[in-house]
Each structure stands twice: as structure tokens, then as C-alpha cells.
Design an enzyme around this catalytic site. Sequence first.
Site, PDB file in Angstrom:
ATOM      1  N   GLY A  20      18.555  14.768  25.635  1.00  0.00           N
ATOM      2  CA  GLY A  20      17.531  14.736  26.681  1.00  0.00           C
ATOM      3  C   GLY A  20      16.731  13.438  26.757  1.00  0.00           C
ATOM      4  N   ASP A  65      14.664  18.060   9.741  1.00  0.00           N
ATOM      5  CA  ASP A  65      13.840  19.068  10.417  1.00  0.00           C
ATOM      6  C   ASP A  65      12.390  18.619  10.257  1.00  0.00           C
ATOM      7  N   ARG A  67       9.693  19.946  10.819  1.00  0.00           N
ATOM      8  CA  ARG A  67       8.728  20.943  10.341  1.00  0.00           C
ATOM      9  C   ARG A  67       8.486  20.823   8.839  1.00  0.00           C
ATOM     10  N   PHE A  96       9.764  27.771  25.091  1.00  0.00           N
ATOM     11  CA  PHE A  96      10.458  28.771  25.914  1.00  0.00           C
ATOM     12  C   PHE A  96       9.394  29.541  26.655  1.00  0.00           C
ATOM     13  N   SER A 104       6.220  37.074  18.588  1.00  0.00           N
ATOM     14  CA  SER A 104       6.119  37.444  17.165  1.00  0.00           C
ATOM     15  C   SER A 104       5.462  36.286  16.402  1.00  0.00           C
ATOM     16  N   TYR A 146       0.457  20.179  31.057  1.00  0.00           N
ATOM     17  CA  TYR A 146      -0.440  21.336  30.889  1.00  0.00           C
ATOM     18  C   TYR A 146      -1.288  21.268  29.620  1.00  0.00           C
ATOM     19  N   ARG A 198      15.284  26.567  29.034  1.00  0.00           N
ATOM     20  CA  ARG A 198      14.267  27.397  28.363  1.00  0.00           C
ATOM     21  C   ARG A 198      13.017  27.646  29.202  1.00  0.00           C
TER      22      ARG A 198
HETATM   23  C1  HXC Z   1      10.359  35.066  22.630  1.00  0.00           C
HETATM   24  C2  HXC Z   1      11.536  33.829  21.084  1.00  0.00           C
HETATM   25  C3  HXC Z   1      12.287  33.211  22.105  1.00  0.00           C
HETATM   26  C4  HXC Z   1      12.009  33.596  23.481  1.00  0.00           C
HETATM   27  C5  HXC Z   1      12.969  32.435  20.204  1.00  0.00           C
HETATM   28  N1  HXC Z   1      12.004  33.316  19.925  1.00  0.00           N
HETATM   29  N2  HXC Z   1      13.158  32.343  21.532  1.00  0.00           N
HETATM   30  N3  HXC Z   1      10.590  34.742  21.333  1.00  0.00           N
HETATM   31  N4  HXC Z   1      11.048  34.526  23.689  1.00  0.00           N
HETATM   32  N5  HXC Z   1      12.674  33.058  24.501  1.00  0.00           N
HETATM   33  C6  HXC Z   1      11.536  33.714  18.613  1.00  0.00           C
HETATM   34  C7  HXC Z   1      12.654  34.302  17.774  1.00  0.00           C
HETATM   35  O1  HXC Z   1      12.873  35.671  18.052  1.00  0.00           O
HETATM   36  C8  HXC Z   1      12.116  34.099  16.362  1.00  0.00           C
HETATM   37  O2  HXC Z   1      11.162  35.079  16.078  1.00  0.00           O
HETATM   38  C9  HXC Z   1      11.359  32.772  16.485  1.00  0.00           C
HETATM   39  O3  HXC Z   1      11.080  32.585  17.893  1.00  0.00           O
HETATM   40  C10 HXC Z   1      12.187  31.593  16.009  1.00  0.00           C
HETATM   41  O4  HXC Z   1      13.410  31.617  16.715  1.00  0.00           O
HETATM   42  P1  HXC Z   1      14.727  30.950  16.113  1.00  0.00           P
HETATM   43  O5  HXC Z   1      15.775  30.980  17.161  1.00  0.00           O
HETATM   44  O6  HXC Z   1      15.041  31.532  14.777  1.00  0.00           O
HETATM   45  O7  HXC Z   1      14.128  29.496  15.836  1.00  0.00           O
HETATM   46  P2  HXC Z   1      14.767  28.096  15.797  1.00  0.00           P
HETATM   47  O8  HXC Z   1      16.250  28.173  15.543  1.00  0.00           O
HETATM   48  O9  HXC Z   1      13.934  27.303  14.906  1.00  0.00           O
HETATM   49  O10 HXC Z   1      14.618  27.578  17.332  1.00  0.00           O
HETATM   50  C11 HXC Z   1      13.406  27.092  17.818  1.00  0.00           C
HETATM   51  C12 HXC Z   1      13.231  27.441  19.298  1.00  0.00           C
HETATM   52  C13 HXC Z   1      14.464  27.034  20.123  1.00  0.00           C
HETATM   53  C14 HXC Z   1      11.942  26.746  19.748  1.00  0.00           C
HETATM   54  C15 HXC Z   1      13.030  28.949  19.420  1.00  0.00           C
HETATM   55  O11 HXC Z   1      14.226  27.300  21.496  1.00  0.00           O
HETATM   56  C16 HXC Z   1      14.817  25.583  19.943  1.00  0.00           C
HETATM   57  O12 HXC Z   1      15.562  25.220  19.039  1.00  0.00           O
HETATM   58  N6  HXC Z   1      14.273  24.686  20.792  1.00  0.00           N
HETATM   59  C17 HXC Z   1      14.469  23.225  20.659  1.00  0.00           C
HETATM   60  C18 HXC Z   1      14.610  22.513  21.955  1.00  0.00           C
HETATM   61  C19 HXC Z   1      13.621  22.882  23.050  1.00  0.00           C
HETATM   62  O13 HXC Z   1      12.943  23.918  22.986  1.00  0.00           O
HETATM   63  N7  HXC Z   1      13.551  22.029  24.063  1.00  0.00           N
HETATM   64  C20 HXC Z   1      12.667  22.238  25.209  1.00  0.00           C
HETATM   65  C21 HXC Z   1      11.517  21.355  25.184  1.00  0.00           C
HETATM   66  S1  HXC Z   1      10.796  21.384  26.792  1.00  0.00           S
HETATM   67  P3  HXC Z   1      11.205  35.938  14.686  1.00  0.00           P
HETATM   68  O14 HXC Z   1      10.116  36.915  14.867  1.00  0.00           O
HETATM   69  O15 HXC Z   1      12.579  36.538  14.616  1.00  0.00           O
HETATM   70  O16 HXC Z   1      10.961  34.949  13.596  1.00  0.00           O
HETATM   71  C22 HXC Z   1       9.136  21.260  26.638  1.00  0.00           C
HETATM   72  C23 HXC Z   1       8.270  21.025  27.848  1.00  0.00           C
HETATM   73  C24 HXC Z   1       8.862  21.484  29.115  1.00  0.00           C
HETATM   74  O17 HXC Z   1       8.632  21.318  25.583  1.00  0.00           O
HETATM   75  C25 HXC Z   1       7.887  21.303  30.272  1.00  0.00           C
HETATM   76  C26 HXC Z   1       8.607  21.311  31.588  1.00  0.00           C
HETATM   77  C27 HXC Z   1       7.710  20.958  32.734  1.00  0.00           C
HETATM   78  P1  NAP Z   2      15.459  18.639  24.414  1.00  0.00           P
HETATM   79  O1  NAP Z   2      16.663  17.909  24.876  1.00  0.00           O
HETATM   80  O2  NAP Z   2      15.586  20.073  24.062  1.00  0.00           O
HETATM   81  O3  NAP Z   2      14.826  17.821  23.220  1.00  0.00           O
HETATM   82  C1  NAP Z   2      14.230  18.373  22.098  1.00  0.00           C
HETATM   83  C2  NAP Z   2      14.795  17.698  20.884  1.00  0.00           C
HETATM   84  O4  NAP Z   2      14.011  18.058  19.748  1.00  0.00           O
HETATM   85  C3  NAP Z   2      16.226  18.087  20.569  1.00  0.00           C
HETATM   86  O5  NAP Z   2      17.001  16.925  20.381  1.00  0.00           O
HETATM   87  C4  NAP Z   2      16.133  18.872  19.276  1.00  0.00           C
HETATM   88  O6  NAP Z   2      17.280  18.648  18.455  1.00  0.00           O
HETATM   89  C5  NAP Z   2      14.880  18.281  18.664  1.00  0.00           C
HETATM   90  N1  NAP Z   2      14.241  19.201  17.728  1.00  0.00           N
HETATM   91  C6  NAP Z   2      13.846  20.473  17.941  1.00  0.00           C
HETATM   92  N2  NAP Z   2      13.338  21.002  16.838  1.00  0.00           N
HETATM   93  C7  NAP Z   2      13.386  20.040  15.901  1.00  0.00           C
HETATM   94  C8  NAP Z   2      13.002  19.991  14.535  1.00  0.00           C
HETATM   95  N3  NAP Z   2      12.454  21.044  13.933  1.00  0.00           N
HETATM   96  N4  NAP Z   2      13.202  18.836  13.841  1.00  0.00           N
HETATM   97  C9  NAP Z   2      13.754  17.758  14.446  1.00  0.00           C
HETATM   98  N5  NAP Z   2      14.130  17.755  15.748  1.00  0.00           N
HETATM   99  C10 NAP Z   2      13.949  18.886  16.460  1.00  0.00           C
HETATM  100  O7  NAP Z   2      14.309  18.587  25.537  1.00  0.00           O
HETATM  101  P2  NAP Z   2      13.677  17.357  26.338  1.00  0.00           P
HETATM  102  O8  NAP Z   2      13.460  17.818  27.715  1.00  0.00           O
HETATM  103  O9  NAP Z   2      14.437  16.128  26.106  1.00  0.00           O
HETATM  104  O10 NAP Z   2      12.246  17.261  25.649  1.00  0.00           O
HETATM  105  C11 NAP Z   2      11.832  16.087  24.978  1.00  0.00           C
HETATM  106  C12 NAP Z   2      10.323  16.024  24.924  1.00  0.00           C
HETATM  107  O11 NAP Z   2       9.788  15.961  26.238  1.00  0.00           O
HETATM  108  C13 NAP Z   2       9.649  17.230  24.278  1.00  0.00           C
HETATM  109  O12 NAP Z   2       8.529  16.804  23.547  1.00  0.00           O
HETATM  110  C14 NAP Z   2       9.199  18.042  25.455  1.00  0.00           C
HETATM  111  O13 NAP Z   2       8.120  18.879  25.140  1.00  0.00           O
HETATM  112  C15 NAP Z   2       8.795  16.939  26.400  1.00  0.00           C
HETATM  113  N6  NAP Z   2       8.738  17.320  27.803  1.00  0.00           N
HETATM  114  C16 NAP Z   2       9.881  17.528  28.511  1.00  0.00           C
HETATM  115  C17 NAP Z   2       9.795  17.828  29.858  1.00  0.00           C
HETATM  116  C18 NAP Z   2      11.025  18.035  30.688  1.00  0.00           C
HETATM  117  O14 NAP Z   2      10.896  18.506  31.819  1.00  0.00           O
HETATM  118  N7  NAP Z   2      12.211  17.705  30.219  1.00  0.00           N
HETATM  119  C19 NAP Z   2       8.539  17.939  30.480  1.00  0.00           C
HETATM  120  C20 NAP Z   2       7.392  17.739  29.717  1.00  0.00           C
HETATM  121  C21 NAP Z   2       7.502  17.399  28.391  1.00  0.00           C
HETATM  122  P3  NAP Z   2      17.812  19.770  17.425  1.00  0.00           P
HETATM  123  O15 NAP Z   2      17.826  21.061  18.185  1.00  0.00           O
HETATM  124  O16 NAP Z   2      19.153  19.281  17.014  1.00  0.00           O
HETATM  125  O17 NAP Z   2      16.844  19.772  16.304  1.00  0.00           O
END
Ligand code: HXC
Ligand code: NAP
Length: 283
Positions: A20, A65, A67, A96, A104, A146, A198
Site C-alpha cells: 500500500g 512486529d 507491537r 477495520f 473484544s 478523523y 477493511r
Molecule cells: C471485530 C475483529 C475484526 C473485525 C479482527 N477482529 N477483525 N473484531 N471486527 N472486523 C478481532 C479478532 O476477532 C481478535 O479478537 C482481534 O481482533 C485480533 O484479530 P487477529 O486477526 O488475531 O489479529 P491480527 O492477526 O494481529 O490482525 C490485526 C488486524 C488485521 C488489525 C485485525 O485487520 C490486520 O492485520 N490489519 C493490518 C492491515 C490493515 O488493517 N490495514 C488497514 C489500514 S487502513 P480476539 O478477541 O479473538 O482476540 C487505516 C485507515 C483507513 O488505518 C482510513 C480510510 C479513510
Molecule cells: P496496508 O497496505 O494494509 O498497510 C498496513 C501495513 O502495516 C501492512 O504492510 C502491514 O504488513 C503492516 N503492519 C500491520 N501490522 C503490523 C505490525 N504489527 N508490525 C509491523 N507491520 C505491521 O494499508 P495502507 O492503506 O497502505 O495504510 C498505510 C497507512 O496509511 C496506515 O497508517 C493507515 O492507517 C494510513 N491511512 C490509509 C488510508 C487509506 O485510505 N489507504 C487513509 C488514511 C490513513 P503485515 O500485515 O505484513 O504486518
Amino acid sequence: MFRTDLLQDKRVLITGGGTGLGKGMAHRFLELGATVHICGRREEVLEKTAAELSPKGTIHAIPCDVRSLEAVEAMIDSIWSEAPLDILVNNAAGNFIARTEELSPGAWNSVIGIVLMGTLNCTMACGRRWLKSAHPGTVLSISATYAPVGSAYVVPSAVSKAGVEALTRSLAVEWGNRGIRMNAIAPGPIPTQGAFSRVLPHPGLEKIALERNPQHRFGTVEELANLAAFLVSDGSGYINGEVIRMDGGEFLQGAGEFSSLGRVLTEEDWQAIKPKKSAPKNG
Ligand code: HXC
Ligand code: NAP
């Protein structure tokens, strides 16, 4: 848009740089002469991105990671063993949409752990090293529009991004006299698989997002990467503690009391509202 040596000799870490926006910034920074490190949890994704971008310059993939403070310290140690970083981009995120009452504790922990604690872990690991050796550094964090106002249905992210912005503004002052700059970008929607799958998980939601934007389009990865390159470059050295919104005006459209009138009122309505022309006075 920039001189091709804008980031020459700069060493950069981009968290979440395998996909991304992070991948887009890695691409642009390489074109501008930087040496780039990318980290993320999935090694295969990082390696694929590094292989794809390596013709552009020197790029290293480090599974980490953010975290885990221990994992971050190990990553930063391994980078520093060659040479200090100059630039940190806190881009990794988790998010998400969900009804908040259904989240949770694990769901809260997951997002806060990545976005807020991950940003803290990386910023502290770099900041302490920069301060100790009086090495200048710049931190750019990717927030969201936001963060200052909150948002329903993405509350763990809103809480975390607000913390990231507070960290940015606080350390800009505390560390500003020792060569460290802190800034952030708050992007509006930019299509990436990670974000859109998401937070806009069906096309109806994308349509609504487009309608509430004055430009009726999404941002592009290239636009974000260019703004990021400007903010991390030495040319923007006096910008410190700022959060730059990049959303085509979407935030302001939502805030303005009368913004929706253009969609609601018809041509006849506007004509009816105009003052009636008074008849010319003849002396
Ligand atoms: C409710 C959820 C959920 C959902 C996961 N969980 N998805 N709960 N609704 N949709 C819960 C799970 O049940 C679990 O709870 C806990 O969250 C952790 O989930 P895991 O899948 O075990 O976690 P993990 O593998 O660490 O994954 C993290 C994640 C996942 C955040 C849930 O979505 C991810 O890997 N995301 C990384 C990339 C990403 O999100 N990119 C988008 C960024 S966009 P329990 O109770 O079982 O522990 C952004 C801005 C966008 O930030 C703005 C746009 C304008
Ligand atoms: P993305 O492709 O899902 O990027 C998120 C990245 O974070 C993934 O490469 C993921 O890789 C990494 N990541 C997640 N958990 C991690 C962890 N625990 N340790 C290390 N790396 C981790 O989404 P994106 O749209 O490019 O988002 C990038 C940034 O822009 C984020 O901060 C997001 O909040 C922000 N943002 C995006 C938008 C949009 O519309 N795209 C709008 C506003 C803000 P792994 O899963 O392999 O760890």
C-alpha cells in the site's frame, strides 16, 4: 516534481513498507536516492516488494512486529550496526469497521498495539539513539483525517491515531532543540487493498466516500508519496509538529454547516432565493 538527489544518502525505515502507501513511499524515496528499510510481519510480502523495487536502489526487508518492543529494538540495533537511520516513517497500521460495543479486548489490543504502541516503540527506539549521538533525525507518522474529531465504527483506530498526533506535537517541542523533527500526514481515502478491504468493504461505501469529497475522487499513492518525500527532506526543515491533511477537501466539506446545499438545492431554488430586482427609479 523533485530533484532526483532530494534524499541522496538518507537512510529511511518505513514500517508497513511491504504494501500500500508504505510500498509507494519506499518506491518514491528510492527514486530520490534514499537507502530504504521496510518492515512488516509477513516476510514473504516484504521480500516480494524488496525484489520488485530493488532495481530502483538499495532496499532491505526486515520482518518485525512493531507491537513488540523487543523485536523493534532488535531491528533498530541491526540497522544501526551499519549506520544510523536519518528518517523514520511510522506507517504500519491495523484497522477495520465494527460496532464498538461488539469489540473484544483482543480487538482493541490489536489495533492500539499496532498503531499507537508500534509508533511509540519505533519512535522511542530511534529517538533515544539520535539524542544520544546528537544525530539529526526526522519522524513522519501516517495518521488519518478523523484523528482530531474521532469517528464512529473505527474507534480503536481513532483513539490510536489521536495518540499518534499528540506524540507528534509533543515531541516536536521536546526534541525540536536537538535536531529532531516530528510531523504527520492525515490522508483521506486512497485505494489500497489493505485499507479498502477493511474500512470500505463493499462498493456502496466507496460511492458514499466519493460523493462526500469536493473533488469526487480518491487520493493516489503517488500524491501521498510526494508529500511524504517533501516532509522528510531537509528542504522542509522548519516544518515541525504539523499534521498535514491530504484529502481533497473532504474534511472541510464535512465540517461546513452549509456544505451540502450544492447537492440539495435546485437551480430554481437558487433563483427563488435571489433578491428580486427592483424596478428602475425614473426621477
Ligand atoms: C471485530 C475483529 C475484526 C473485525 C479482527 N477482529 N477483525 N473484531 N471486527 N472486523 C478481532 C479478532 O476477532 C481478535 O479478537 C482481534 O481482533 C485480533 O484479530 P487477529 O486477526 O488475531 O489479529 P491480527 O492477526 O494481529 O490482525 C490485526 C488486524 C488485521 C488489525 C485485525 O485487520 C490486520 O492485520 N490489519 C493490518 C492491515 C490493515 O488493517 N490495514 C488497514 C489500514 S487502513 P480476539 O478477541 O479473538 O482476540 C487505516 C485507515 C483507513 O488505518 C482510513 C480510510 C479513510
Ligand atoms: P496496508 O497496505 O494494509 O498497510 C498496513 C501495513 O502495516 C501492512 O504492510 C502491514 O504488513 C503492516 N503492519 C500491520 N501490522 C503490523 C505490525 N504489527 N508490525 C509491523 N507491520 C505491521 O494499508 P495502507 O492503506 O497502505 O495504510 C498505510 C497507512 O496509511 C496506515 O497508517 C493507515 O492507517 C494510513 N491511512 C490509509 C488510508 C487509506 O485510505 N489507504 C487513509 C488514511 C490513513 P503485515 O500485515 O505484513 O504486518
